[in-house]
Design a protein around this motif. Structure first.
Motif, PDB file in Angstrom:
ATOM      1  N   TYR A 130      -5.411   3.563  -1.802  1.00  0.00           N
ATOM      2  CA  TYR A 130      -5.040   2.223  -1.711  1.00  0.00           C
ATOM      3  C   TYR A 130      -5.391   1.575  -0.652  1.00  0.00           C
ATOM      4  O   TYR A 130      -5.587   0.066  -0.669  1.00  0.00           O
ATOM      5  N   SER A 131      -5.513   2.306   0.624  1.00  0.00           N
ATOM      6  CA  SER A 131      -6.163   1.266   1.660  1.00  0.00           C
ATOM      7  C   SER A 131      -7.328   0.777   1.505  1.00  0.00           C
ATOM      8  O   SER A 131      -7.893  -0.237   1.860  1.00  0.00           O
ATOM      9  N   TRP A 132      -8.263   1.758   0.897  1.00  0.00           N
ATOM     10  CA  TRP A 132      -9.662   1.408   0.717  1.00  0.00           C
ATOM     11  C   TRP A 132      -9.582   0.451  -0.414  1.00  0.00           C
ATOM     12  O   TRP A 132     -10.531  -0.695  -0.303  1.00  0.00           O
ATOM     13  N   ARG A 133      -8.878   0.406  -1.513  1.00  0.00           N
ATOM     14  CA  ARG A 133      -8.827  -0.414  -2.710  1.00  0.00           C
ATOM     15  C   ARG A 133      -8.326  -1.837  -2.180  1.00  0.00           C
ATOM     16  O   ARG A 133      -8.932  -2.886  -2.566  1.00  0.00           O
ATOM     17  N   TYR A 134      -7.303  -1.995  -1.247  1.00  0.00           N
ATOM     18  CA  TYR A 134      -6.965  -3.298  -0.853  1.00  0.00           C
ATOM     19  C   TYR A 134      -7.568  -3.839   0.459  1.00  0.00           C
ATOM     20  O   TYR A 134      -7.144  -4.788   1.055  1.00  0.00           O
ATOM     21  N   ARG A 135      -8.751  -3.447   0.910  1.00  0.00           N
ATOM     22  CA  ARG A 135      -9.507  -3.974   1.869  1.00  0.00           C
ATOM     23  C   ARG A 135     -10.108  -5.488   1.475  1.00  0.00           C
ATOM     24  O   ARG A 135     -10.636  -5.836   0.734  1.00  0.00           O
ATOM     25  N   ILE A 168       0.986  -1.150  -0.036  1.00  0.00           N
ATOM     26  CA  ILE A 168       0.063   0.055   0.076  1.00  0.00           C
ATOM     27  C   ILE A 168       0.878   1.108   0.021  1.00  0.00           C
ATOM     28  O   ILE A 168       0.562   2.213  -0.867  1.00  0.00           O
ATOM     29  N   ASN A 169       1.759   1.415   0.670  1.00  0.00           N
ATOM     30  CA  ASN A 169       2.827   2.403   0.930  1.00  0.00           C
ATOM     31  C   ASN A 169       3.589   2.709  -0.645  1.00  0.00           C
ATOM     32  O   ASN A 169       3.826   3.664  -0.868  1.00  0.00           O
ATOM     33  N   TYR A 170       3.853   1.326  -1.122  1.00  0.00           N
ATOM     34  CA  TYR A 170       4.582   1.537  -2.335  1.00  0.00           C
ATOM     35  C   TYR A 170       3.866   2.192  -3.588  1.00  0.00           C
ATOM     36  O   TYR A 170       4.092   3.164  -4.165  1.00  0.00           O
ATOM     37  N   ARG A 171       2.567   1.730  -3.607  1.00  0.00           N
ATOM     38  CA  ARG A 171       1.479   2.431  -4.537  1.00  0.00           C
ATOM     39  C   ARG A 171       1.088   3.955  -4.100  1.00  0.00           C
ATOM     40  O   ARG A 171       1.252   4.731  -5.023  1.00  0.00           O
ATOM     41  N   ALA A 172       1.080   4.376  -2.769  1.00  0.00           N
ATOM     42  CA  ALA A 172       0.934   5.816  -2.394  1.00  0.00           C
ATOM     43  C   ALA A 172       2.238   6.439  -2.786  1.00  0.00           C
ATOM     44  O   ALA A 172       1.885   7.643  -3.091  1.00  0.00           O
ATOM     45  N   LEU A 173       3.353   6.096  -2.689  1.00  0.00           N
ATOM     46  CA  LEU A 173       4.414   6.600  -2.920  1.00  0.00           C
ATOM     47  C   LEU A 173       4.695   6.768  -4.526  1.00  0.00           C
ATOM     48  O   LEU A 173       4.967   7.999  -4.824  1.00  0.00           O
ATOM     49  N   THR A 174       4.434   6.035  -5.222  1.00  0.00           N
ATOM     50  CA  THR A 174       4.209   5.979  -6.566  1.00  0.00           C
ATOM     51  C   THR A 174       3.313   7.049  -6.988  1.00  0.00           C
ATOM     52  O   THR A 174       3.496   8.044  -8.073  1.00  0.00           O
ATOM     53  N   GLY A 185      -2.801   9.054  -1.464  1.00  0.00           N
ATOM     54  CA  GLY A 185      -2.561   7.695  -1.949  1.00  0.00           C
ATOM     55  C   GLY A 185      -2.852   6.584  -0.857  1.00  0.00           C
ATOM     56  O   GLY A 185      -3.213   5.415  -1.193  1.00  0.00           O
ATOM     57  N   LEU A 186      -2.297   6.888   0.408  1.00  0.00           N
ATOM     58  CA  LEU A 186      -2.555   6.043   1.480  1.00  0.00           C
ATOM     59  C   LEU A 186      -4.232   5.538   1.595  1.00  0.00           C
ATOM     60  O   LEU A 186      -4.421   4.394   1.642  1.00  0.00           O
TER      61      LEU A 186
END
Length: 129
Positions: free
Chosen positions: A124-129, A74-80, A120-121
């Protein structure tokens, strides 16, 4: 689902670390913005700003180290997301400056990155729940 005290304690500690990161970052930004307005306290305000930025960096590193594999993704996606958004914003501002647009302060870039990383956090946190 059974109660997991260790997991709840870890999640609470991570939330606290992230909250402290945001508070230290805001504290540093406020101190930097006051440097130009209160010239008699310039040196102490700069010291406070640097200390706040250092504290924000340490809190961010503590937050990132406490992540498991899923949270690291999730952090990787948010940083991207934050890096791409900042790159697009910087390119657009540079292009507009060639037409006479007012330059943006360099202090706006880290703030933009933190805001985009936070968005982004959340996304992507919502997306990967």
């Amino acid at each position: 689902m059974p109660h997991q005290p260790f997991r709840d304690e870890l999640a609470g500690r991570r939330r606290t670390t992230l909250l402290l990161f945001y508070l230290a970052a805001v504290f540093s930004v406020i101190a930097i913005s006051l440097v130009g307005r209160i010239l008699s306290f310039r040196t102490p305000l700069l010291v406070v700003a640097v200390a706040g930025a250092a504290a924000a960096t340490l809190f961010l590193l503590c937050f990132l180290r406490s992540n498991d594999e899923h949270e690291r993704q999730i952090n990787y996606r948010a940083l991207t997301f934050a890096f791409t958004g900042t790159l697009i914003f910087s390119t657009a501002i540079g292009f507009l400056q060639s037409f006479g647009f007012h330059p943006v302060s360099w202090l706006g870039i880290p703030v933009l990155m933190i805001i985009l990383w936070s968005i982004g956090l959340i996304l992507y946190s919502w997306r990967y729940r």
